[in-house]
Scaffold this motif. Sequence first.
Motif, PDB file in Angstrom:
ATOM      1  N   UNK A  78      60.230  64.033 -11.947  1.00 17.83           N
ATOM      2  CA  UNK A  78      58.830  63.950 -11.536  1.00 17.83           C
ATOM      3  C   UNK A  78      58.699  63.170 -10.236  1.00 17.83           C
ATOM      4  N   UNK A  79      59.491  62.092 -10.115  1.00 13.40           N
ATOM      5  CA  UNK A  79      59.464  61.307  -8.882  1.00 13.40           C
ATOM      6  C   UNK A  79      60.000  62.118  -7.708  1.00 13.40           C
ATOM      7  N   UNK A  80      61.042  62.935  -7.977  1.00 13.27           N
ATOM      8  CA  UNK A  80      61.590  63.800  -6.920  1.00 13.27           C
ATOM      9  C   UNK A  80      60.527  64.779  -6.441  1.00 13.27           C
ATOM     10  N   UNK A  81      59.808  65.391  -7.387  1.00  6.46           N
ATOM     11  CA  UNK A  81      58.770  66.358  -7.013  1.00  6.46           C
ATOM     12  C   UNK A  81      57.659  65.686  -6.230  1.00  6.46           C
ATOM     13  N   UNK A  82      57.322  64.447  -6.624  1.00  7.50           N
ATOM     14  CA  UNK A  82      56.299  63.714  -5.882  1.00  7.50           C
ATOM     15  C   UNK A  82      56.738  63.449  -4.451  1.00  7.50           C
ATOM     16  N   UNK A  83      57.990  63.005  -4.298  1.00  4.48           N
ATOM     17  CA  UNK A  83      58.497  62.748  -2.952  1.00  4.48           C
ATOM     18  C   UNK A  83      58.649  64.028  -2.155  1.00  4.48           C
ATOM     19  N   UNK A  84      59.003  65.113  -2.859  1.00  2.58           N
ATOM     20  CA  UNK A  84      59.099  66.402  -2.167  1.00  2.58           C
ATOM     21  C   UNK A  84      57.746  66.759  -1.543  1.00  2.58           C
ATOM     22  N   UNK A  85      56.675  66.572  -2.339  1.00  2.00           N
ATOM     23  CA  UNK A  85      55.344  66.866  -1.828  1.00  2.00           C
ATOM     24  C   UNK A  85      54.967  65.971  -0.667  1.00  2.00           C
ATOM     25  N   UNK A  86      55.336  64.684  -0.776  1.00  2.00           N
ATOM     26  CA  UNK A  86      55.049  63.766   0.321  1.00  2.00           C
ATOM     27  C   UNK A  86      55.790  64.161   1.592  1.00  2.00           C
TER      28      UNK A  86
END
Length: 335
Positions: A78-86
């Motif tokens: 989930x953190x990876x996906x958040x950073x991907x979006x950022x």
Amino acid sequence: MRAAYRHALRRPSVTSEDVAADLGIPLPEVERACTELTTLGLLREDTRRPSAYVAVEPESAAERVIAPMERAIRAQRAAVETLRGQLQEYGRIYEERPAPGGGREGVEYIAALGATREAIAELAARCETEVLTSQPGGGRRAEVLQEAIARDEAMLERGVSMRTLYQHTARFSQGTREYVERVSQRGAEVRTLDDRFVRLLVFDRKVAVIGVEGDPGAAIIVREPNLVHFILSTFELWWVSATPFPLEWNNQDVADISEQLKQRITLLLSEGLTDQSIATRMGMSVRTCRRHIAEIMDRLGVKSRFQAGYLLGAQRAATRPDTPPTPPTGEQHAE
């Protein structure tokens, strides 16, 4: 260890001394086995009998031991996906970039492949302490590896530390495996991830080179400290989520990686992505992707891709009741 577990199953509780005496195994060996079984959750301490153990059903042990690990992995993803979006938000920076040949403080756009290669070669020649690399898309082409090996071995021989990320599919590329073996012998660390990430290089934690989506010959060179720090943080999150690239592996390793790929493809199927989009994201050919999808459909007992996507989407919605399904948008999703 199996003998100790079998013996514990036959009694309400058992001590290390009991197992050693009954099975004729040295006590230190039995104690090590009981410690390992306790770590796996297959034995627990008997609260009514000091120094004794009670056998635990493997399914219960798995729930107690593995479930927290799975929750941690999901949180990391989930953190990876958040950073991907950022990170994708910085696409606005790319869109606002000056025309080729121009520039502004901290960010430089290079349009031509030759100029990109020259810039990377120069940065590599000046690198003193560390280089970080992420290379999505599966196995690398022979000519690319040939160019990279001379540059990378020169840095390693100068004492530069090197960490490299590939996708899991790169493990099936003979050329990439040979490259990894050579640089690993000189101290480089290489890991792989199942999902796609951004192509980049970071030299001495000061300069980052980022690939441009849709233009493999172009690159963005970033020297602005805050942007470089953000890129480094993103790389470190990818790194802790990745697994080491094995120099030698057996059939079980191949099966494990194949299963991880299928799990990721299953998730992307439930999102409604097309075969082409899934293959691109996973760094594999469409043919290989479709073979995995066929095996997934066989497991699900369905006959069409539409049925598989609908069933997987329903299962995913059932496990996330508070999150409405995301409707398909754009050309990346199947109709």
